[in-house]
Scaffold this motif. Structure first.
Motif, PDB file in Angstrom:
ATOM      1  N   VAL A  30     -44.930 -28.180 -40.287  1.00 25.93           N
ATOM      2  CA  VAL A  30     -45.045 -27.662 -38.920  1.00 25.93           C
ATOM      3  C   VAL A  30     -43.916 -26.664 -38.730  1.00 25.93           C
ATOM      4  CG1 VAL A  30     -44.956 -28.181 -36.451  1.00 25.93           C
ATOM      5  CG2 VAL A  30     -46.085 -29.777 -38.012  1.00 25.93           C
ATOM      6  N   PHE A  31     -44.280 -25.464 -38.313  1.00 30.95           N
ATOM      7  CA  PHE A  31     -43.285 -24.420 -38.086  1.00 30.95           C
ATOM      8  C   PHE A  31     -43.204 -24.105 -36.588  1.00 30.95           C
ATOM      9  CE2 PHE A  31     -44.949 -23.549 -42.384  1.00 30.95           C
ATOM     10  CZ  PHE A  31     -43.767 -23.672 -43.112  1.00 30.95           C
ATOM     11  N   VAL A  32     -41.977 -24.043 -36.091  1.00 27.13           N
ATOM     12  CA  VAL A  32     -41.734 -23.728 -34.675  1.00 27.13           C
ATOM     13  C   VAL A  32     -40.843 -22.494 -34.614  1.00 27.13           C
ATOM     14  CG1 VAL A  32     -40.732 -24.527 -32.506  1.00 27.13           C
ATOM     15  CG2 VAL A  32     -41.880 -26.162 -34.021  1.00 27.13           C
ATOM     16  N   ILE A  33     -41.238 -21.515 -33.808  1.00 27.57           N
ATOM     17  CA  ILE A  33     -40.359 -20.370 -33.551  1.00 27.57           C
ATOM     18  C   ILE A  33     -39.652 -20.643 -32.234  1.00 27.57           C
ATOM     19  CG2 ILE A  33     -40.178 -17.885 -33.234  1.00 27.57           C
ATOM     20  CD1 ILE A  33     -41.083 -18.772 -36.022  1.00 27.57           C
ATOM     21  N   LEU A  34     -38.334 -20.822 -32.328  1.00 20.74           N
ATOM     22  CA  LEU A  34     -37.507 -21.130 -31.154  1.00 20.74           C
ATOM     23  C   LEU A  34     -36.678 -19.911 -30.790  1.00 20.74           C
ATOM     24  CD1 LEU A  34     -36.754 -23.698 -29.355  1.00 20.74           C
ATOM     25  CD2 LEU A  34     -34.611 -23.679 -30.673  1.00 20.74           C
ATOM     26  N   LYS A  35     -36.650 -19.594 -29.503  1.00 18.95           N
ATOM     27  CA  LYS A  35     -35.896 -18.433 -29.024  1.00 18.95           C
ATOM     28  C   LYS A  35     -34.849 -18.865 -28.013  1.00 18.95           C
ATOM     29  CE  LYS A  35     -36.309 -14.340 -26.057  1.00 18.95           C
ATOM     30  NZ  LYS A  35     -35.350 -14.860 -25.071  1.00 18.95           N
ATOM     31  N   ASP A  36     -33.647 -18.284 -28.161  1.00 19.09           N
ATOM     32  CA  ASP A  36     -32.662 -18.373 -27.087  1.00 19.09           C
ATOM     33  C   ASP A  36     -32.220 -16.952 -26.744  1.00 19.09           C
ATOM     34  OD1 ASP A  36     -30.686 -17.545 -28.892  1.00 19.09           O
ATOM     35  OD2 ASP A  36     -29.776 -19.522 -29.095  1.00 19.09           O
ATOM     36  N   VAL A  37     -31.229 -16.817 -25.906  1.00 19.91           N
ATOM     37  CA  VAL A  37     -30.837 -15.497 -25.429  1.00 19.91           C
ATOM     38  C   VAL A  37     -30.294 -14.605 -26.543  1.00 19.91           C
ATOM     39  CG1 VAL A  37     -28.430 -16.062 -24.841  1.00 19.91           C
ATOM     40  CG2 VAL A  37     -29.676 -14.328 -23.494  1.00 19.91           C
ATOM     41  N   SER A  38     -29.892 -15.193 -27.660  1.00 17.73           N
ATOM     42  CA  SER A  38     -29.295 -14.414 -28.747  1.00 17.73           C
ATOM     43  C   SER A  38     -30.293 -14.015 -29.833  1.00 17.73           C
ATOM     44  CB  SER A  38     -28.151 -15.210 -29.389  1.00 17.73           C
ATOM     45  OG  SER A  38     -28.642 -16.303 -30.139  1.00 17.73           O
ATOM     46  N   GLY A  39     -31.463 -14.638 -29.858  1.00 16.04           N
ATOM     47  CA  GLY A  39     -32.427 -14.333 -30.907  1.00 16.04           C
ATOM     48  C   GLY A  39     -33.398 -15.480 -31.133  1.00 16.04           C
ATOM     49  N   LEU A 116     -41.967 -15.295 -17.002  1.00 13.46           N
ATOM     50  CA  LEU A 116     -42.525 -15.588 -18.322  1.00 13.46           C
ATOM     51  C   LEU A 116     -42.534 -14.336 -19.189  1.00 13.46           C
ATOM     52  CD1 LEU A 116     -45.558 -17.868 -17.340  1.00 13.46           C
ATOM     53  CD2 LEU A 116     -43.235 -18.553 -17.978  1.00 13.46           C
ATOM     54  N   ASP A 117     -42.879 -13.215 -18.585  1.00 13.81           N
ATOM     55  CA  ASP A 117     -42.866 -11.939 -19.300  1.00 13.81           C
ATOM     56  C   ASP A 117     -41.479 -11.619 -19.835  1.00 13.81           C
ATOM     57  OD1 ASP A 117     -43.968  -9.377 -20.108  1.00 13.81           O
ATOM     58  OD2 ASP A 117     -42.947  -8.504 -18.381  1.00 13.81           O
ATOM     59  N   LEU A 118     -40.443 -11.985 -19.072  1.00 12.33           N
ATOM     60  CA  LEU A 118     -39.064 -11.693 -19.459  1.00 12.33           C
ATOM     61  C   LEU A 118     -38.580 -12.525 -20.644  1.00 12.33           C
ATOM     62  CD1 LEU A 118     -37.421 -11.349 -15.919  1.00 12.33           C
ATOM     63  CD2 LEU A 118     -37.656  -9.529 -17.615  1.00 12.33           C
ATOM     64  N   ARG A 119     -39.332 -13.521 -21.043  1.00 15.71           N
ATOM     65  CA  ARG A 119     -38.904 -14.374 -22.158  1.00 15.71           C
ATOM     66  C   ARG A 119     -38.967 -13.667 -23.510  1.00 15.71           C
ATOM     67  NH1 ARG A 119     -41.682 -20.307 -20.900  1.00 15.71           N
ATOM     68  NH2 ARG A 119     -40.399 -20.813 -19.074  1.00 15.71           N
ATOM     69  N   SER A 120     -39.668 -12.554 -23.592  1.00 19.82           N
ATOM     70  CA  SER A 120     -39.770 -11.867 -24.879  1.00 19.82           C
ATOM     71  C   SER A 120     -38.402 -11.331 -25.291  1.00 19.82           C
ATOM     72  CB  SER A 120     -40.768 -10.716 -24.793  1.00 19.82           C
ATOM     73  OG  SER A 120     -40.226  -9.613 -24.080  1.00 19.82           O
ATOM     74  N   THR A 124     -35.477  -9.320 -23.093  1.00 22.23           N
ATOM     75  CA  THR A 124     -34.099  -9.811 -23.031  1.00 22.23           C
ATOM     76  C   THR A 124     -33.131  -8.721 -23.468  1.00 22.23           C
ATOM     77  OG1 THR A 124     -34.811 -12.075 -23.494  1.00 22.23           O
ATOM     78  CG2 THR A 124     -32.491 -11.575 -23.848  1.00 22.23           C
ATOM     79  N   LEU A 125     -33.488  -8.017 -24.524  1.00 22.78           N
ATOM     80  CA  LEU A 125     -32.638  -6.945 -25.053  1.00 22.78           C
ATOM     81  C   LEU A 125     -32.453  -5.826 -24.030  1.00 22.78           C
ATOM     82  CD1 LEU A 125     -31.093  -5.755 -27.460  1.00 22.78           C
ATOM     83  CD2 LEU A 125     -33.277  -4.815 -28.287  1.00 22.78           C
ATOM     84  N   ILE A 126     -33.511  -5.490 -23.293  1.00 19.93           N
ATOM     85  CA  ILE A 126     -33.406  -4.440 -22.274  1.00 19.93           C
ATOM     86  C   ILE A 126     -32.266  -4.748 -21.313  1.00 19.93           C
ATOM     87  CG2 ILE A 126     -34.533  -3.474 -20.223  1.00 19.93           C
ATOM     88  CD1 ILE A 126     -37.188  -3.638 -21.778  1.00 19.93           C
ATOM     89  N   PHE A 127     -32.193  -5.988 -20.864  1.00 18.23           N
ATOM     90  CA  PHE A 127     -31.192  -6.333 -19.858  1.00 18.23           C
ATOM     91  C   PHE A 127     -29.806  -6.571 -20.455  1.00 18.23           C
ATOM     92  CE2 PHE A 127     -35.242  -6.911 -17.864  1.00 18.23           C
ATOM     93  CZ  PHE A 127     -35.030  -6.243 -16.661  1.00 18.23           C
ATOM     94  N   GLN A 128     -29.744  -6.934 -21.707  1.00 24.69           N
ATOM     95  CA  GLN A 128     -28.442  -6.983 -22.383  1.00 24.69           C
ATOM     96  C   GLN A 128     -27.859  -5.578 -22.497  1.00 24.69           C
ATOM     97  OE1 GLN A 128     -29.735  -8.993 -25.961  1.00 24.69           O
ATOM     98  NE2 GLN A 128     -28.939 -10.971 -25.272  1.00 24.69           N
ATOM     99  N   ILE A 129     -28.706  -4.612 -22.839  1.00 23.32           N
ATOM    100  CA  ILE A 129     -28.248  -3.223 -22.961  1.00 23.32           C
ATOM    101  C   ILE A 129     -27.891  -2.671 -21.585  1.00 23.32           C
ATOM    102  CG2 ILE A 129     -28.980  -0.882 -23.578  1.00 23.32           C
ATOM    103  CD1 ILE A 129     -30.769  -2.238 -25.749  1.00 23.32           C
ATOM    104  N   GLN A 130     -28.733  -2.944 -20.593  1.00 25.21           N
ATOM    105  CA  GLN A 130     -28.439  -2.474 -19.236  1.00 25.21           C
ATOM    106  C   GLN A 130     -27.110  -3.028 -18.729  1.00 25.21           C
ATOM    107  OE1 GLN A 130     -30.463  -3.895 -15.329  1.00 25.21           O
ATOM    108  NE2 GLN A 130     -31.640  -2.086 -15.966  1.00 25.21           N
TER     109      GLN A 130
END
Length: 429
Positions: A30-39, A116-120, A124-130
């Protein structure tokens, strides 16, 4: 203790927490792709060795927030990043319902469920750069001895032009949402603050539905005293943008190029400057363009785009200052020269106006006269009071953070650069 994904060290026991992007069930794994604010990272669970954990994770929906405890290992079989996380246990923090956003969801659905859209990762990167861009502009101003102030957004009179403002009920009377902090920035000059800036919301009651307009945006405004000319204001803005872009390029340049396909170009030297009448002549000569009669004395979207094209062809510059606008198209508080021409400018970047700046009129009698010319009386009475008791020569400008981000990353619409977008047709969430 929780570790961010981008801080994981090989074979170190730790916990990672985030949102599940995807779960893939195969015969043995079973493979899970887990995301946090860093990647993100692949969490790999062998069914034979950890059957109980595998069964539990298969009952969890994507979008759920979980914590895994275990170790990160390097693996040549993992294509994305070469790392995988081998869990020993996991905990559900919040179980999600099935997401209403599908891969092909339309824009309105994405905006309805913006969180939910912002979870991608890209969002996330857009707002880190902003955030970093804003931080670097702040850093530059702190180094230039500016202080940050916070001005009210509820005001007692319609600001600046007397139009395009939102009215709100304020106890037993009307109040208005500020179009900008302009009046209060200048009050700070009269107070002797010398150099100030503010990063705050601004409101425009304009029924505009273009890709670069919004009814509420984040404005980065500054004002400073004892200037000799509006050219001092242009210089300050130029150097601030060069500083911030250099810092952004250093930290995010390669990522922006990879993820957004835009190169962060740091200008060298001074931005080119052209008078509005000379620009009109150049655009006619080069491209056969004539500005519509109703826009004479100002810019429109097409003129801005062509001004950028001209700046690139003539100067190889993404930026260009345009000066000498018509007084009828500028605010009453812009200082004018002996011929009546406002001492201010617009700054174009990548085909879009990002700033209107100017030297302000600080002399009470002249300022009052110019306000009356615009038909402004009681609306600006409180503002004129700031200048009765002395005020140094000063100037300033404002930039929309959201528009700046849109142009930096080459986004197609302002809403992509805003945490929550507001338009004449959107007031939720």
């Amino acid at each position: 203790m929780r570790t961010l994904i981008n801080n994981l060290k090989e074979n170190e026991s730790t916990s990672i927490s985030g949102v599940i992007n995807k779960i893939r069930d195969t015969k043995y794994m079973v493979f899970v792709i887990l995301k946090d604010v860093s990647g993100h990272i692949q969490v790999s669970i062998e069914k034979k060795e950890n059957a109980e954990l595998a069964d539990k994770i298969l009952k969890v929906t994507p979008g759920s927030f979980v914590t895994f405890t275990g170790k990160m290992v390097l693996s040549e079989y993992v294509k994305d990043g070469g790392m995988e996380f081998i869990p020993e246990s996991f905990k559900i923090l919040s179980l999600a319902e099935v997401s209403p956003i599908e891969d092909n969801a339309n824009v309105d659905t994405k905006m309805d469920y913006r969180w939910l859209d912002l979870r991608s990762e890209k969002n996330t990167l857009i707002f880190q750069i902003q955030s970093y861009l804003t931080r670097m502009m702040r850093e530059f101003l702190y180094q230039e001895n500016f202080i940050e102030i916070h001005t009210p957004k509820l005001i007692g009179a319609a600001s600046e032009s007397g139009s395009d403002v939102f009215e709100v009920k304020y106890f037993d009377r009307l109040a208005y949402l500020a179009q900008s902090p302009q009046f209060y920035k200048q009050m700070a000059m009269a107070a002797g603050f010398d150099r100030i800036f503010e990063v705050a919301p601004a409101f425009r009651a304009e029924n505009s539905n273009t890709n670069r307009h919004t009814t509420e945006f984040t404005s980065f405004d500054l004002e400073f005293s004892y200037i000799d000319s509006y050219k001092d204001v242009m210089k300050m803005e130029q150097e601030m943008l060069k500083y911030a872009l250099a810092k952004v390029k250093e930290k995010y340049g390669s990522i922006i190029l990879k993820e957004f396909g835009k190169e962060v170009i740091v200008p060298t030297g001074d931005f080119p400057v052209i008078k509005l009448s000379d620009l009109y002549a150049e655009l006619h000569r080069r491209y056969g363009y004539n500005i519509p009669k109703e826009d004479v004395g100002d810019l429109n979207a097409e003129t801005e785009a062509l001004a950028y094209r001209y700046a690139m062809e003539e100067y190889n510059s993404e930026f260009i200052f345009i000066t000498d606008f018509s007084a009828s198209k500028r605010a009453f508080y812009h200082m004018r020269d002996d011929s009546g021409t406002p001492l201010g400018y617009d700054l174009i970047w990548r085909g879009t106006e990002i700033t209107t700046g100017a030297q302000r009129e600080h002399r009470y009698d002249i300022l009052k006269k110019q306000a009356l010319e615009k038909g402004l009386g009681d609306d600006v009475k409180f503002y004129l009071e700031f200048f009765k008791y002395g005020c140094p020569p000063h100037g300033g400008f404002g930039i929309g953070i959201d528009r700046l981000t849109m142009l930096l990353l080459g986004l197609t619409h302002l809403r992509e650069a805003m945490f929550l977008f507001r338009s004449p047709n959107r007031l939720n969430p």
